[in-house]
Design an enzyme around this catalytic site. Structure first.
Site, short mmCIF file in Angstrom:
data_model
loop_
_atom_site.label_atom_id
_atom_site.label_comp_id
_atom_site.label_asym_id
_atom_site.label_seq_id
_atom_site.Cartn_x
_atom_site.Cartn_y
_atom_site.Cartn_z
CG ASN A 78 -1.74 1.20 1.38
OD1 ASN A 78 -1.85 1.99 0.44
ND2 ASN A 78 -2.37 1.38 2.54
CD1 TRP A 79 3.78 0.94 -2.67
CD2 TRP A 79 3.69 1.89 -4.70
NE1 TRP A 79 4.50 0.15 -3.53
CE2 TRP A 79 4.45 0.72 -4.79
CE3 TRP A 79 3.49 2.65 -5.85
CZ2 TRP A 79 5.03 0.29 -5.98
CZ3 TRP A 79 4.06 2.23 -7.03
CH2 TRP A 79 4.83 1.06 -7.10
CE LYS A 80 -0.24 3.52 4.57
NZ LYS A 80 -0.26 3.72 6.01
CG HIS B 273 -6.01 2.30 4.83
ND1 HIS B 273 -5.61 3.28 5.72
CD2 HIS B 273 -5.00 1.40 4.78
CE1 HIS B 273 -4.40 2.98 6.16
NE2 HIS B 273 -4.00 1.85 5.62
CD GLU C 210 -3.08 5.93 6.32
OE1 GLU C 210 -3.02 5.88 5.08
OE2 GLU C 210 -2.17 5.51 7.06
CD GLU D 259 -3.68 -2.05 7.36
OE1 GLU D 259 -2.55 -2.32 6.97
OE2 GLU D 259 -4.28 -1.02 7.05
N GLY E 142 2.13 2.74 10.78
CA GLY E 142 3.12 3.79 10.62
C GLY E 142 3.83 4.21 11.91
CB SER F 71 4.73 -1.20 12.29
OG SER F 71 4.32 0.13 12.51
N GLY G 76 2.75 -0.91 4.38
CA GLY G 76 2.79 0.49 3.97
C GLY G 76 4.22 0.93 3.78
N GLY G 77 4.78 1.58 4.80
CA GLY G 77 6.11 2.18 4.73
C GLY G 77 7.19 1.28 4.14
P1 PGA Z 1 2.53 0.67 7.66
O1 PGA Z 1 1.09 0.87 6.97
O2 PGA Z 1 3.07 -0.65 7.16
O3 PGA Z 1 3.33 1.85 7.21
O4 PGA Z 1 2.30 0.65 9.14
C1 PGA Z 1 0.23 -0.21 6.76
C2 PGA Z 1 -1.06 0.29 6.16
O5 PGA Z 1 -1.52 1.38 6.52
O6 PGA Z 1 -1.66 -0.39 5.30
#
Ligand code: PGA
Length: 236
Positions: free
Chosen positions: A7-9, A96, A98, A165, A171, A202, A222-223
């Site tokens: 997930n590159w956001k 998600h 976010e 999640e 994050g 994470s 994500g990250g």
């Molecule tokens: P993260 O994000 O790996 O940076 O914690 C995961 C996500 O939000 O899908």
């Protein structure tokens, strides 16, 4: 094979950077040492170019980070299932945390899940919004149950990937324990008969092995998916 969903956001800032990341993941996913099925979820604007670069025979799956519930019409700024499908996307992240934090409701999430299925796109539903790190596991399970029920609203669970999640783990560099993630994954699989139960929050190259060694069907990353070397390590 277990899933690794990137997930590159809102990253990276250029199409060139996106293509570079995608090709590096594709190379690792195509190698004989690859142990995971990789699905890349770039921002909408990069899907077309990445799809073309990967080609039809690629082992890498392509997905979006959202989808709208109508197929067409007066909905400025939205992207529909048929549009995504026509670019080669086969998956869509939906709900998600976010997006939920920006006001997305369970009703909207449920409409998006139905729209995805109707377009032949596999939803990757995210749950765990509203959880706290100090919550008792029983309360987490009840919370997840409520979210899954409200978001599915009768949609066929066997066609849906669900990622747990916990919002406090996203994050922050503070993942949930693999044991807790496994219990939630098993709960989701047994209670709802969902297709695949993932963990996200994470996850990175140093902890992926511990999660994937459990009864967890994969990771939503994500990250760490933006770091070429980290992500290659996770794949192999
Ligand atoms: P993260 O994000 O790996 O940076 O914690 C995961 C996500 O939000 O899908």
């Amino acid at each position: 094979m277990k899933l690794l969903i990137a997930n590159w956001k809102l990253n990276p800032p250029t199409a060139k950077g996106a293509l570079d990341l995608a090709m590096s993941a594709a190379k690792a996913a195509g190698a004989r040492s690859a142990k995971r099925k990789v699905i890349l979820c770039p921002p909408f604007v990069y899907i077309s170019e990445i799809s073309r670069a990967l080609g039809k025979k690629s082992k890498v799956g392509l997905g979006s980070q959202d989808i709208f519930w109508e197929d067409r019409g007066p909905f400025t700024g939205q992207i529909s299932g048929p549009m995504l499908k026509s670019l080669g996307a086969k998956y869509a992240i939906i709900g998600h945390s976010e997006q939920r934090a920006l006001g997305e409701s369970d009703g909207q999430i449920s409409a998006k899940i139905k729209a995805a299925l109707h377009s032949g796109i596999t939803p990757i539903l995210c749950v765990g919004y509203g959880t706290e790190s100090h919550m008792a596991e029983e309360d987490v399970l009840m919370h997840i149950k409520g979210q899954v029920e409200e978001d599915l609203q009768g949609a066929d669970p066997s066609k849906i990937i669900v990622a747990y999640e916990p919002v406090w783990a996203i994050g922050t560099g503070k993942p949930a324990t693999p044991e807790h993630a496994e219990r939630v994954a098993m709960f989701m699989r047994i209670k709802f008969k969902i297709k695949k139960a993932l963990y996200g929050g994470s996850a990175n190259a140093s902890n992926a092995g511990a999660f994937l060694g459990k009864e967890i069907d994969g990771l939503l990353v994500g990250g760490a998916s933006l770091d070429k070397n980290d992500f290659i390590k996770m794949i192999s």
